[in-house]
Design a protein around this motif. Structure first.
Motif, PDB file in Angstrom:
ATOM      1  N   ALA A   8       0.805  -1.218   0.000  1.00 35.89           N
ATOM      2  CA  ALA A   8       0.000   0.000   0.000  1.00 35.89           C
ATOM      3  C   ALA A   8       0.838   1.268   0.000  1.00 35.89           C
ATOM      4  CB  ALA A   8      -0.902   0.002   1.235  1.00 35.89           C
ATOM      5  N   VAL A   9       2.093   1.161   0.347  1.00 31.61           N
ATOM      6  CA  VAL A   9       2.927   2.353   0.521  1.00 31.61           C
ATOM      7  C   VAL A   9       2.989   3.208  -0.743  1.00 31.61           C
ATOM      8  CG1 VAL A   9       5.269   3.179   0.986  1.00 31.61           C
ATOM      9  CG2 VAL A   9       4.271   1.412   2.411  1.00 31.61           C
ATOM     10  N   ALA A  10       3.139   2.602  -1.898  1.00 34.91           N
ATOM     11  CA  ALA A  10       3.239   3.382  -3.145  1.00 34.91           C
ATOM     12  C   ALA A  10       1.942   4.151  -3.414  1.00 34.91           C
ATOM     13  CB  ALA A  10       3.574   2.473  -4.320  1.00 34.91           C
ATOM     14  N   GLU A  11       0.789   3.520  -3.176  1.00 31.76           N
ATOM     15  CA  GLU A  11      -0.483   4.210  -3.384  1.00 31.76           C
ATOM     16  C   GLU A  11      -0.650   5.364  -2.400  1.00 31.76           C
ATOM     17  OE1 GLU A  11      -4.171   1.866  -4.564  1.00 31.76           O
ATOM     18  OE2 GLU A  11      -2.957   0.381  -3.498  1.00 31.76           O
ATOM     19  N   VAL A  12      -0.309   5.130  -1.152  1.00 34.56           N
ATOM     20  CA  VAL A  12      -0.405   6.174  -0.132  1.00 34.56           C
ATOM     21  C   VAL A  12       0.570   7.298  -0.454  1.00 34.56           C
ATOM     22  CG1 VAL A  12      -0.005   6.695   2.317  1.00 34.56           C
ATOM     23  CG2 VAL A  12      -1.257   4.613   1.660  1.00 34.56           C
ATOM     24  N   ILE A  77       6.527   8.025   6.226  1.00 37.66           N
ATOM     25  CA  ILE A  77       5.286   7.275   6.370  1.00 37.66           C
ATOM     26  C   ILE A  77       5.556   6.316   7.519  1.00 37.66           C
ATOM     27  CG2 ILE A  77       3.689   5.653   5.296  1.00 37.66           C
ATOM     28  CD1 ILE A  77       4.512   6.872   2.579  1.00 37.66           C
ATOM     29  N   GLU A  78       4.944   6.581   8.673  1.00 34.80           N
ATOM     30  CA  GLU A  78       5.242   5.797   9.864  1.00 34.80           C
ATOM     31  C   GLU A  78       4.511   4.462   9.891  1.00 34.80           C
ATOM     32  OE1 GLU A  78       4.377   8.499  13.087  1.00 34.80           O
ATOM     33  OE2 GLU A  78       6.351   9.432  12.903  1.00 34.80           O
ATOM     34  N   SER A  79       3.280   4.445   9.377  1.00 36.66           N
ATOM     35  CA  SER A  79       2.549   3.186   9.321  1.00 36.66           C
ATOM     36  C   SER A  79       1.455   3.260   8.278  1.00 36.66           C
ATOM     37  CB  SER A  79       1.951   2.815  10.686  1.00 36.66           C
ATOM     38  OG  SER A  79       0.979   3.740  11.075  1.00 36.66           O
ATOM     39  N   VAL A  80       1.154   2.117   7.718  1.00 36.65           N
ATOM     40  CA  VAL A  80       0.023   1.945   6.801  1.00 36.65           C
ATOM     41  C   VAL A  80      -0.619   0.618   7.174  1.00 36.65           C
ATOM     42  CG1 VAL A  80      -0.726   1.620   4.411  1.00 36.65           C
ATOM     43  CG2 VAL A  80       1.143   3.222   4.928  1.00 36.65           C
ATOM     44  N   GLU A  81      -1.887   0.675   7.522  1.00 35.71           N
ATOM     45  CA  GLU A  81      -2.629  -0.530   7.899  1.00 35.71           C
ATOM     46  C   GLU A  81      -3.828  -0.681   6.971  1.00 35.71           C
ATOM     47  OE1 GLU A  81      -1.629  -2.717  10.123  1.00 35.71           O
ATOM     48  OE2 GLU A  81       0.054  -1.478  10.810  1.00 35.71           O
ATOM     49  N   THR A  82      -4.092  -1.900   6.563  1.00 38.23           N
ATOM     50  CA  THR A  82      -5.211  -2.202   5.671  1.00 38.23           C
ATOM     51  C   THR A  82      -6.512  -2.266   6.462  1.00 38.23           C
ATOM     52  OG1 THR A  82      -3.714  -3.489   4.297  1.00 38.23           O
ATOM     53  CG2 THR A  82      -6.069  -3.858   3.982  1.00 38.23           C
ATOM     54  N   LEU A  83      -7.553  -1.682   5.883  1.00 35.51           N
ATOM     55  CA  LEU A  83      -8.905  -1.767   6.425  1.00 35.51           C
ATOM     56  C   LEU A  83      -9.765  -2.562   5.446  1.00 35.51           C
ATOM     57  CD1 LEU A  83      -9.465   1.943   7.565  1.00 35.51           C
ATOM     58  CD2 LEU A  83      -8.959  -0.030   9.016  1.00 35.51           C
ATOM     59  N   PRO A  84     -10.927  -3.037   5.876  1.00 35.97           N
ATOM     60  CA  PRO A  84     -11.815  -3.750   4.955  1.00 35.97           C
ATOM     61  C   PRO A  84     -12.188  -2.872   3.757  1.00 35.97           C
ATOM     62  CG  PRO A  84     -12.538  -4.034   7.228  1.00 35.97           C
ATOM     63  CD  PRO A  84     -11.442  -2.999   7.245  1.00 35.97           C
ATOM     64  N   GLY A  85     -12.420  -3.521   2.627  1.00 28.20           N
ATOM     65  CA  GLY A  85     -12.866  -2.820   1.432  1.00 28.20           C
ATOM     66  C   GLY A  85     -11.760  -2.108   0.675  1.00 28.20           C
ATOM     67  N   ALA A  87      -9.500  -0.013   1.943  1.00 25.37           N
ATOM     68  CA  ALA A  87      -9.105   1.264   2.533  1.00 25.37           C
ATOM     69  C   ALA A  87      -7.850   1.078   3.386  1.00 25.37           C
ATOM     70  CB  ALA A  87     -10.249   1.821   3.382  1.00 25.37           C
ATOM     71  N   PHE A  88      -7.235   2.204   3.743  1.00 19.83           N
ATOM     72  CA  PHE A  88      -6.026   2.175   4.564  1.00 19.83           C
ATOM     73  C   PHE A  88      -6.075   3.273   5.616  1.00 19.83           C
ATOM     74  CE2 PHE A  88      -4.818   0.714   0.342  1.00 19.83           C
ATOM     75  CZ  PHE A  88      -4.231  -0.508   0.640  1.00 19.83           C
ATOM     76  N   VAL A  89      -5.413   3.019   6.727  1.00 21.71           N
ATOM     77  CA  VAL A  89      -5.119   4.056   7.715  1.00 21.71           C
ATOM     78  C   VAL A  89      -3.620   4.277   7.635  1.00 21.71           C
ATOM     79  CG1 VAL A  89      -5.007   4.651  10.162  1.00 21.71           C
ATOM     80  CG2 VAL A  89      -6.996   3.447   9.271  1.00 21.71           C
ATOM     81  N   ALA A  90      -3.228   5.529   7.464  1.00 18.12           N
ATOM     82  CA  ALA A  90      -1.812   5.869   7.396  1.00 18.12           C
ATOM     83  C   ALA A  90      -1.505   6.912   8.465  1.00 18.12           C
ATOM     84  CB  ALA A  90      -1.450   6.425   6.022  1.00 18.12           C
ATOM     85  N   VAL A  91      -0.334   6.783   9.065  1.00 15.65           N
ATOM     86  CA  VAL A  91       0.184   7.798   9.979  1.00 15.65           C
ATOM     87  C   VAL A  91       1.475   8.300   9.354  1.00 15.65           C
ATOM     88  CG1 VAL A  91       1.036   8.298  12.303  1.00 15.65           C
ATOM     89  CG2 VAL A  91      -0.864   6.684  11.985  1.00 15.65           C
ATOM     90  N   VAL A  92       1.546   9.616   9.161  1.00 13.51           N
ATOM     91  CA  VAL A  92       2.697  10.215   8.476  1.00 13.51           C
ATOM     92  C   VAL A  92       3.216  11.401   9.283  1.00 13.51           C
ATOM     93  CG1 VAL A  92       1.846   9.443   6.229  1.00 13.51           C
ATOM     94  CG2 VAL A  92       1.297  11.733   7.008  1.00 13.51           C
ATOM     95  N   ARG A  93       4.482  11.687   9.078  1.00 16.48           N
ATOM     96  CA  ARG A  93       5.114  12.820   9.761  1.00 16.48           C
ATOM     97  C   ARG A  93       5.606  13.823   8.733  1.00 16.48           C
ATOM     98  NH1 ARG A  93       8.852  10.242  12.369  1.00 16.48           N
ATOM     99  NH2 ARG A  93      10.546  10.909  11.032  1.00 16.48           N
ATOM    100  N   TRP A  94       5.303  15.106   8.997  1.00 17.92           N
ATOM    101  CA  TRP A  94       5.655  16.206   8.116  1.00 17.92           C
ATOM    102  C   TRP A  94       6.593  17.157   8.830  1.00 17.92           C
ATOM    103  CZ3 TRP A  94       3.725  16.020   3.245  1.00 17.92           C
ATOM    104  CH2 TRP A  94       2.572  15.267   3.024  1.00 17.92           C
ATOM    105  N   SER A  95       7.480  17.762   8.094  1.00 21.82           N
ATOM    106  CA  SER A  95       8.257  18.904   8.555  1.00 21.82           C
ATOM    107  C   SER A  95       7.533  20.134   8.018  1.00 21.82           C
ATOM    108  CB  SER A  95       9.680  18.815   7.996  1.00 21.82           C
ATOM    109  OG  SER A  95      10.403  19.961   8.346  1.00 21.82           O
ATOM    110  N   MET A  96       7.182  21.047   8.923  1.00 22.61           N
ATOM    111  CA  MET A  96       6.361  22.195   8.543  1.00 22.61           C
ATOM    112  C   MET A  96       7.099  23.493   8.839  1.00 22.61           C
ATOM    113  SD  MET A  96       3.654  20.577   7.490  1.00 22.61           S
ATOM    114  CE  MET A  96       2.482  21.888   7.258  1.00 22.61           C
ATOM    115  N   GLY A  97       6.989  24.448   7.936  1.00 22.65           N
ATOM    116  CA  GLY A  97       7.572  25.765   8.151  1.00 22.65           C
ATOM    117  C   GLY A  97       6.802  26.536   9.215  1.00 22.65           C
TER     118      GLY A  97
END
Length: 147
Positions: A8-12, A77-85, A87-97
């Motif tokens: 799923a990582v490439a799609e996310v 991309i800290e995590s990607v978990e598959t959901l039914p159907g 879908a995915f839950v992703a947790v990501v970290r950003w560096s923000m100005g």
């Protein structure tokens, strides 16, 4: 250690790359093309917006006031978990100005952690729910899981 579903990582990442490019180009239309029509969004101070029209309008207002020159860079991309159907839950970290808050106080550059629910749409994914949380670096140093 977080689990990352490599299939799923490439799609996310494609969605996240689009988000980063749209944010840095100040293009709210492109950013919200990445979302479903019924998206829910919780912002960095806990405001909850429902539906693409609300989410896009609120972001546009705050972007015009605060974020127009605030950069955004995907760190991990800290995590990607598959959901039914599919879908995915992703947790990501950003560096923000940094940016100036409405009260005039500066928020220095920092990191944000975003949780996203992404659902299948066409050949890719779309954001159905997002929550964005600024990372408190002082508190993170005392995270009992990372000690």
């Amino acid at each position: 250690m977080p689990t990352i579903n490599n299939g799923a990582v490439a799609e996310v990442k494609a969605v996240l790359d689009g988000w980063e490019a749209a944010w840095n180009a100040s293009d709210m239309n492109a950013m919200w093309q990445l979302a479903t029509d019924d998206i829910h969004w919780v912002n960095v101070v806990g405001m909850h917006w429902r539906g693409k029209a609300e989410v896009q309008k609120a972001h546009q207002v705050f972007f015009d006031l605060l974020f127009k020159n605030r950069s955004c860079k995907l760190e991990e991309i800290e995590s990607v978990e598959t959901l039914p159907g599919g879908a995915f839950v992703a947790v990501v970290r950003w560096s923000m100005g940094g940016y100036r808050r409405p009260n005039g106080e500066m928020r220095p550059p920092g990191k944000d952690r975003m949780s996203l629910v992404l659902v299948p749409r066409g050949e890719g994914l779309a954001i159905a729910h997002g929550a964005n949380v600024p990372i408190d670096e002082a508190a993170e140093a005392h995270n009992p899981i990372k000690r």
